[in-house]
Design a protein around this motif. Structure first.
Motif, PDB file in Angstrom:
ATOM      1  N   ALA A  82       0.830  -1.204   0.000  1.00 19.71           N
ATOM      2  CA  ALA A  82       0.000   0.000   0.000  1.00 19.71           C
ATOM      3  C   ALA A  82       0.866   1.257   0.000  1.00 19.71           C
ATOM      4  N   GLU A  83       1.913   1.259   0.803  1.00 20.83           N
ATOM      5  CA  GLU A  83       2.777   2.441   0.885  1.00 20.83           C
ATOM      6  C   GLU A  83       3.482   2.700  -0.440  1.00 20.83           C
ATOM      7  N   GLN A  84       3.868   1.652  -1.123  1.00 20.78           N
ATOM      8  CA  GLN A  84       4.529   1.802  -2.420  1.00 20.78           C
ATOM      9  C   GLN A  84       3.619   2.447  -3.461  1.00 20.78           C
ATOM     10  N   ASN A  85       2.317   2.357  -3.224  1.00 23.39           N
ATOM     11  CA  ASN A  85       1.352   2.893  -4.183  1.00 23.39           C
ATOM     12  C   ASN A  85       0.512   4.028  -3.606  1.00 23.39           C
ATOM     13  N   ASN A  86       1.023   4.644  -2.535  1.00 21.95           N
ATOM     14  CA  ASN A  86       0.339   5.783  -1.901  1.00 21.95           C
ATOM     15  C   ASN A  86      -1.095   5.446  -1.498  1.00 21.95           C
ATOM     16  N   ALA A  87      -1.291   4.224  -1.031  1.00 16.89           N
ATOM     17  CA  ALA A  87      -2.635   3.768  -0.658  1.00 16.89           C
ATOM     18  C   ALA A  87      -2.745   3.425   0.826  1.00 16.89           C
ATOM     19  N   THR A  88      -1.758   3.800   1.619  1.00 15.13           N
ATOM     20  CA  THR A  88      -1.752   3.430   3.036  1.00 15.13           C
ATOM     21  C   THR A  88      -2.958   3.971   3.785  1.00 15.13           C
ATOM     22  N   SER A  89      -3.370   5.186   3.460  1.00 19.63           N
ATOM     23  CA  SER A  89      -4.488   5.809   4.154  1.00 19.63           C
ATOM     24  C   SER A  89      -5.749   4.950   4.073  1.00 19.63           C
ATOM     25  N   ARG A  90      -6.010   4.401   2.894  1.00 22.93           N
ATOM     26  CA  ARG A  90      -7.209   3.585   2.694  1.00 22.93           C
ATOM     27  C   ARG A  90      -7.200   2.368   3.620  1.00 22.93           C
ATOM     28  N   PHE A  91      -6.059   1.698   3.734  1.00 19.49           N
ATOM     29  CA  PHE A  91      -6.024   0.450   4.491  1.00 19.49           C
ATOM     30  C   PHE A  91      -5.940   0.685   5.999  1.00 19.49           C
ATOM     31  N   LEU A  92      -5.334   1.768   6.420  1.00 15.35           N
ATOM     32  CA  LEU A  92      -5.387   2.106   7.843  1.00 15.35           C
ATOM     33  C   LEU A  92      -6.799   2.537   8.229  1.00 15.35           C
ATOM     34  N   THR A  93      -7.500   3.198   7.311  1.00 18.83           N
ATOM     35  CA  THR A  93      -8.891   3.569   7.560  1.00 18.83           C
ATOM     36  C   THR A  93      -9.755   2.323   7.724  1.00 18.83           C
ATOM     37  N   LEU A  94      -9.548   1.339   6.856  1.00 19.39           N
ATOM     38  CA  LEU A  94     -10.297   0.090   6.958  1.00 19.39           C
ATOM     39  C   LEU A  94      -9.947  -0.654   8.240  1.00 19.39           C
ATOM     40  N   ALA A  95      -8.676  -0.639   8.606  1.00 18.15           N
ATOM     41  CA  ALA A  95      -8.265  -1.299   9.852  1.00 18.15           C
ATOM     42  C   ALA A  95      -8.950  -0.656  11.050  1.00 18.15           C
ATOM     43  N   GLU A  96      -9.015   0.666  11.046  1.00 20.32           N
ATOM     44  CA  GLU A  96      -9.699   1.370  12.136  1.00 20.32           C
ATOM     45  C   GLU A  96     -11.182   1.027  12.147  1.00 20.32           C
ATOM     46  N   LYS A  97     -11.816   1.027  10.994  1.00 21.44           N
ATOM     47  CA  LYS A  97     -13.251   0.761  10.890  1.00 21.44           C
ATOM     48  C   LYS A  97     -13.598  -0.634  11.391  1.00 21.44           C
ATOM     49  N   TYR A  98     -12.815  -1.632  10.980  1.00 22.42           N
ATOM     50  CA  TYR A  98     -13.139  -3.012  11.321  1.00 22.42           C
ATOM     51  C   TYR A  98     -12.623  -3.418  12.699  1.00 22.42           C
ATOM     52  N   LEU A  99     -11.439  -2.951  13.079  1.00 20.06           N
ATOM     53  CA  LEU A  99     -10.761  -3.485  14.262  1.00 20.06           C
ATOM     54  C   LEU A  99     -10.821  -2.586  15.487  1.00 20.06           C
ATOM     55  N   TYR A 100     -11.145  -1.308  15.308  1.00 17.68           N
ATOM     56  CA  TYR A 100     -11.058  -0.381  16.443  1.00 17.68           C
ATOM     57  C   TYR A 100     -12.368   0.340  16.747  1.00 17.68           C
ATOM     58  N   ALA A 101     -13.212   0.548  15.756  1.00 13.05           N
ATOM     59  CA  ALA A 101     -14.462   1.272  15.968  1.00 13.05           C
ATOM     60  C   ALA A 101     -15.296   0.561  17.035  1.00 13.05           C
ATOM     61  N   PRO A 102     -15.856   1.310  17.999  1.00  8.87           N
ATOM     62  CA  PRO A 102     -16.554   0.680  19.128  1.00  8.87           C
ATOM     63  C   PRO A 102     -17.747  -0.168  18.742  1.00  8.87           C
ATOM     64  N   ASN A 103     -18.416   0.141  17.637  1.00  6.90           N
ATOM     65  CA  ASN A 103     -19.598  -0.611  17.248  1.00  6.90           C
ATOM     66  C   ASN A 103     -19.313  -1.739  16.257  1.00  6.90           C
ATOM     67  N   SER A 104     -18.046  -1.943  15.935  1.00  2.00           N
ATOM     68  CA  SER A 104     -17.704  -3.029  15.024  1.00  2.00           C
ATOM     69  C   SER A 104     -17.838  -4.365  15.755  1.00  2.00           C
ATOM     70  N   PRO A 105     -18.574  -5.324  15.195  1.00  2.00           N
ATOM     71  CA  PRO A 105     -18.740  -6.618  15.874  1.00  2.00           C
ATOM     72  C   PRO A 105     -17.478  -7.457  15.877  1.00  2.00           C
ATOM     73  N   TYR A 106     -16.455  -7.071  15.101  1.00  2.00           N
ATOM     74  CA  TYR A 106     -15.213  -7.837  15.090  1.00  2.00           C
ATOM     75  C   TYR A 106     -14.007  -6.961  15.401  1.00  2.00           C
ATOM     76  N   ARG A 107     -14.209  -6.008  16.303  1.00  2.00           N
ATOM     77  CA  ARG A 107     -13.065  -5.192  16.707  1.00  2.00           C
ATOM     78  C   ARG A 107     -12.043  -6.071  17.423  1.00  2.00           C
ATOM     79  N   ASN A 108     -10.796  -5.722  17.247  1.00  2.00           N
ATOM     80  CA  ASN A 108      -9.710  -6.547  17.779  1.00  2.00           C
ATOM     81  C   ASN A 108      -8.501  -5.645  17.985  1.00  2.00           C
ATOM     82  N   ASP A 109      -8.277  -5.224  19.217  1.00  2.00           N
ATOM     83  CA  ASP A 109      -7.171  -4.319  19.513  1.00  2.00           C
ATOM     84  C   ASP A 109      -5.817  -4.908  19.149  1.00  2.00           C
ATOM     85  N   GLU A 110      -5.663  -6.225  19.349  1.00  2.00           N
ATOM     86  CA  GLU A 110      -4.362  -6.832  19.091  1.00  2.00           C
ATOM     87  C   GLU A 110      -4.019  -6.797  17.607  1.00  2.00           C
ATOM     88  N   GLN A 111      -4.986  -7.052  16.753  1.00  2.00           N
ATOM     89  CA  GLN A 111      -4.722  -6.973  15.317  1.00  2.00           C
ATOM     90  C   GLN A 111      -4.530  -5.523  14.882  1.00  2.00           C
TER      91      GLN A 111
END
Length: 272
Positions: A82-111
């Motif tokens: 992602a970094e090689q293609n200037n796309a890191t922002s998109r994937f960190l955003t997805l990581a936050e949405k899925y793994l950190y957002a309080p209402n996500s049913p599959y949040r996972n702090d360790e991941q």
């Protein structure tokens, strides 16, 4: 957890229905299929597409079956590409949405921490220019499962003062809440209904209020077996990562974290 996997499968099923005309739909069930095979990281539209998010969901599902070391390697490979293609922002955003957002049913702090560790270690541009991710990196490292929970001072509704570490019980369930929160009221009722079970297992429920409206807390009622405390230092000093209320932490007799930011069902079904 089984619940997390269930929701991931539901998400993937829905995404699959929406992507029936794409190449990924025909290959998604093949065991040898690589999630990011033939994905155009260099194409901005592809990176921002629904297909990218569907692939990311499959990527997270795959991580569930790998060791922490393997997970770190897979996440590192994704973020490198992602970094090689200037796309890191998109994937960190997805990581936050899925793994950190309080209402996500599959949040996972360790991941989520693995994503942030790689971004911080390699000083990825999105991380270094976004204070939110830096704050997340600090917070997710606090009170991790298996580590001692942060001690904090408190005042009870009767005016007595104490500290978390002064409490002696085989288990302590920290119930961070707001008396005026509907979801908090629901969780309080469900926890109260487990009184006999918790008493048998030696679980001390500690209802923790951390906000400024002290009168609301003073006038609230709690089960007689619970300890209701006011602990503003938790919020003032960011001692715990309270994403939303209610939040549940289960501690053992040594005050080590057994469950962090747990779902109500996880607490009730926990094998003490």
């Amino acid at each position: 957890s089984d619940l997390k996997t269930f929701f991931l499968h539901i998400t993937l099923f829905i995404c699959g229905l929406l992507l029936t005309n794409s190449p990924i739909a025909a290959q998604v069930l093949l065991p040898q299929y690589s999630v990011w095979e033939r994905f155009a990281f260099e194409d901005e539209q592809a990176v921002e597409s629904r297909e990218a998010e569907e692939r990311f969901a499959r990527f997270l599902l795959g991580l569930e079956h790998q060791t922490p070391t393997q997970q770190a390697e897979q996440i590192g490979a994704l973020l490198t590409k992602a970094e090689q293609n200037n796309a890191t922002s998109r994937f960190l955003t997805l990581a936050e949405k899925y793994l950190y957002a309080p209402n996500s049913p599959y949040r996972n702090d360790e991941q989520y921490l693995l994503f942030l560790q790689y971004a911080a270690t390699h000083q990825l541009a999105t991380y270094t220019t976004n204070p939110r991710y830096q704050k997340h990196y600090t917070m997710v490292q606090k009170n991790r499962v298996g580590m001692p929970a942060a001690d904090f001072p408190f005042t009870t509704q009767t005016g007595e003062e104490g500290h978390l570490y002064n409490l002696q019980s085989p288990y302590i369930l920290l119930f961070f809440h707001d008396p005026d929160c509907e979801e908090c009221q629901y969780v309080k009722q469900q926890l109260a209904s487990q009184h006999a079970h918790f008493a048998q297992k030696g679980v001390q429920v500690v209802a923790v209020y951390i906000d400024d409206e002290v009168e609301a807390w003073k006038s609230a009622s709690y089960p007689s077996a619970w300890l209701s405390v006011y602990a503003p230092e938790i919020d003032q000093q960011d001692l715990y990562d309270i994403k939303a209320l209610p939040t549940l932490y289960l501690l053992d007799t040594q005050k080590c974290v057994l469950l962090k930011d747990a779902r109500l069902e996880e607490v009730i079904q926990y094998r003490f």
